[in-house]
Design an enzyme around this catalytic site. Structure first.
Site, mmCIF file in Angstrom:
data_model
loop_
_atom_site.group_PDB
_atom_site.id
_atom_site.type_symbol
_atom_site.label_atom_id
_atom_site.label_comp_id
_atom_site.label_asym_id
_atom_site.label_seq_id
_atom_site.Cartn_x
_atom_site.Cartn_y
_atom_site.Cartn_z
ATOM 1 N N ALA A 228 -25.609 125.730 -10.745
ATOM 2 C CA ALA A 228 -24.880 123.464 -10.905
ATOM 3 C C ALA A 228 -26.613 122.622 -10.364
ATOM 4 C CB ALA A 228 -24.384 123.652 -8.925
ATOM 5 N N ASN B 260 -25.740 127.842 -2.424
ATOM 6 C CA ASN B 260 -26.016 128.371 -3.206
ATOM 7 C C ASN B 260 -27.156 128.002 -4.533
ATOM 8 O OD1 ASN B 260 -24.419 130.795 -2.596
ATOM 9 N ND2 ASN B 260 -22.654 128.788 -3.276
ATOM 10 N N HIS C 66 -27.852 117.103 -6.862
ATOM 11 C CA HIS C 66 -28.638 117.646 -7.295
ATOM 12 C C HIS C 66 -30.226 116.903 -7.365
ATOM 13 C CE1 HIS C 66 -25.675 120.379 -5.532
ATOM 14 N NE2 HIS C 66 -25.031 120.627 -6.625
HETATM 15 N N1 LIG Z 1 -23.956 129.933 -7.518
HETATM 16 C C1 LIG Z 1 -24.490 128.132 -8.430
HETATM 17 O O1 LIG Z 1 -24.785 127.123 -7.716
HETATM 18 C C2 LIG Z 1 -23.008 128.076 -6.806
HETATM 19 C C3 LIG Z 1 -21.838 126.784 -7.497
HETATM 20 C C4 LIG Z 1 -20.891 126.951 -6.994
HETATM 21 C C5 LIG Z 1 -20.325 127.420 -6.233
HETATM 22 N N2 LIG Z 1 -20.994 128.912 -5.784
HETATM 23 C C6 LIG Z 1 -20.038 129.944 -4.989
HETATM 24 O O2 LIG Z 1 -19.501 130.536 -5.189
HETATM 25 C C7 LIG Z 1 -18.029 131.383 -4.801
HETATM 26 C C8 LIG Z 1 -16.750 131.295 -5.364
HETATM 27 O O3 LIG Z 1 -17.041 129.788 -5.035
HETATM 28 P P1 LIG Z 1 -14.924 128.488 -5.798
HETATM 29 O O4 LIG Z 1 -15.467 127.260 -5.590
HETATM 30 O O5 LIG Z 1 -14.413 129.546 -6.715
HETATM 31 O O6 LIG Z 1 -14.304 129.089 -4.416
HETATM 32 P P2 LIG Z 1 -12.825 129.168 -4.099
HETATM 33 O O7 LIG Z 1 -12.685 129.361 -2.565
HETATM 34 O O8 LIG Z 1 -12.165 128.745 -4.628
HETATM 35 O O9 LIG Z 1 -12.528 130.897 -4.437
HETATM 36 C C9 LIG Z 1 -13.197 132.118 -4.038
HETATM 37 C C10 LIG Z 1 -11.964 133.195 -4.137
HETATM 38 O O10 LIG Z 1 -12.502 134.611 -3.390
HETATM 39 C C11 LIG Z 1 -11.926 135.192 -2.382
HETATM 40 N N3 LIG Z 1 -12.812 136.273 -1.549
HETATM 41 C C12 LIG Z 1 -13.364 135.348 -0.837
HETATM 42 N N4 LIG Z 1 -13.945 137.015 -0.241
HETATM 43 C C13 LIG Z 1 -13.637 137.863 -0.696
HETATM 44 C C14 LIG Z 1 -13.731 138.828 -0.508
HETATM 45 N N5 LIG Z 1 -14.799 139.449 0.385
HETATM 46 N N6 LIG Z 1 -13.151 139.910 -1.338
HETATM 47 C C15 LIG Z 1 -12.306 139.458 -2.537
HETATM 48 N N7 LIG Z 1 -12.286 138.240 -2.612
HETATM 49 C C16 LIG Z 1 -12.669 137.022 -2.049
HETATM 50 C C17 LIG Z 1 -10.642 134.090 -2.123
HETATM 51 O O11 LIG Z 1 -9.301 134.404 -1.556
HETATM 52 C C18 LIG Z 1 -11.310 133.182 -2.794
HETATM 53 O O12 LIG Z 1 -9.220 133.381 -4.106
HETATM 54 C C19 LIG Z 1 -18.379 130.492 -3.971
HETATM 55 O O13 LIG Z 1 -19.687 131.271 -2.605
HETATM 56 C C20 LIG Z 1 -19.124 129.163 -3.767
HETATM 57 O O14 LIG Z 1 -20.316 129.105 -3.006
HETATM 58 C C21 LIG Z 1 -22.109 129.168 -5.821
#
Ligand SMILES: NC(=O)c1ccc[n+]([C@@H]2O[C@H](COP(=O)([O-])OP(=O)(O)OC[C@H]3O[C@@H](n4cnc5c(N)ncnc54)[C@H](O)[C@@H]3O)[C@@H](O)[C@H]2O)c1
Length: 247
Positions: A115, A170, A200
């Site tokens: 992001a 993140n 951000h």
């Molecule tokens: N790098 C970045 O800039 C950035 C930006 C936004 C989000 N993220 C991260 O990306 C990840 C996903 O974000 P999102 O918005 O899609 O979240 P979300 O909650 O919409 O989806 C996460 C999915 O992963 C599943 N899950 C959780 N733990 C699990 C496990 N141990 N094993 C298998 N499945 C599992 C959940 O059931 C859910 O369906 C989060 O950790 C979020 O913080 C990173």
């Protein structure tokens, strides 16, 4: 290129659609702890445990910080791993374990800029960087709050920010890993009702100048997640597929 997805929520669901729409990519498996999330996928590609992982070229984690630690060993013992929940690497022991797994098995881990923007210049100037400061504003909904006025929720360094807000910051981990580390990267997080989505602001000072990046993005279906993060992850998948000099 064959791809497996761990986590098919907001980002993973977007990636699944993009992969399915690209004839040069194949979605080989999906794994999600929430059975509801995998109902839309054909049964042949749904796995219930990482032990059932078929042979793939890349595994993408879009699940949670906890998931990175849970699956890193099984994945990196066989194949390259793209990680969205970058904050997991604020746990120094896990960062070291991932680096050592990559060395041992000749595999790689990738992190998208996510992001935030400007990570390319931060990385290029890494040895010359004097300070990095990230100010993140999100609508209160992104923090599960209902503030009527701006509230500073956190002020400190990235290592603590990633631990206290595992689903929100993140990008501070991404900036840390490409810059001066988790213990020197300053982070301020503000719940701001005037912010319709996420904003951000990254300020980097280096020996030859400075860089200020101000990114505003609408949230995705998940108010904690910027819509841009999923696009950045797909862009990195394509760069991995064709090599970084694609364009
Ligand atoms: N790098 C970045 O800039 C950035 C930006 C936004 C989000 N993220 C991260 O990306 C990840 C996903 O974000 P999102 O918005 O899609 O979240 P979300 O909650 O919409 O989806 C996460 C999915 O992963 C599943 N899950 C959780 N733990 C699990 C496990 N141990 N094993 C298998 N499945 C599992 C959940 O059931 C859910 O369906 C989060 O950790 C979020 O913080 C990173």
């Amino acid at each position: 290129m064959k791809i497996g997805l761990i986590g098919v929520g907001t980002i993973g669901g977007f990636l699944a659609e993009k992969i399915k729409a690209d004839s040069s990519l194949e979605l080989s498996f999906v794994l999600d702890t929430d059975p509801e999330k995998v109902t839309g996928f054909s049964k042949e590609i749904v796995i219930n445990s990482i032990d059932e992982m078929p042979t793939v070229d890349l595994v993408v984690e879009a699940a949670s910080q906890q998931a990175v630690g849970q699956y890193a060993e099984a994945v990196l013992a066989k194949v390259n791993f793209l990680i969205l929940s970058v904050g997991a690497l604020s746990e120094q022991a896990l960062e070291e374990k991932i680096v050592s797994l990559c060395k041992e098995h000749s595999t790689k881990f990738f992190i998208p800029s996510g992001a935030i923007a400007g990570i390319d210049m931060l990385k290029a100037m890494q040895s010359e960087v004097k300070s990095v400061e990230l100010i993140s504003r999100k609508n209160p909904k992104g923090f599960g709050r209902e503030d009527a006025e701006p509230v500073v929720l956190f002020e400190g360094y990235a290592r603590e920010a990633c631990k206290k807000f595992p689903k929100n910051i993140n990008i501070s981990a991404t900036a840390s890993l490409n810059g001066i580390g988790f213990d020197k990267t300053k982070v301020k997080m503000i719940s701001d009702p005037e912010c319709s989505g996420n904003r951000h602001f990254l300020h980097v000072v280096h020996s030859f100048g400075e860089m200020q990046i101000d990114v505003k993005a609408l949230p995705s279906k998940n108010p904690k997640t910027s819509s841009t993060a999923a696009y950045s992850a797909f862009d990195l998948i394509k760069k991995i597929q064709f090599g970084i000099n694609l364009y």
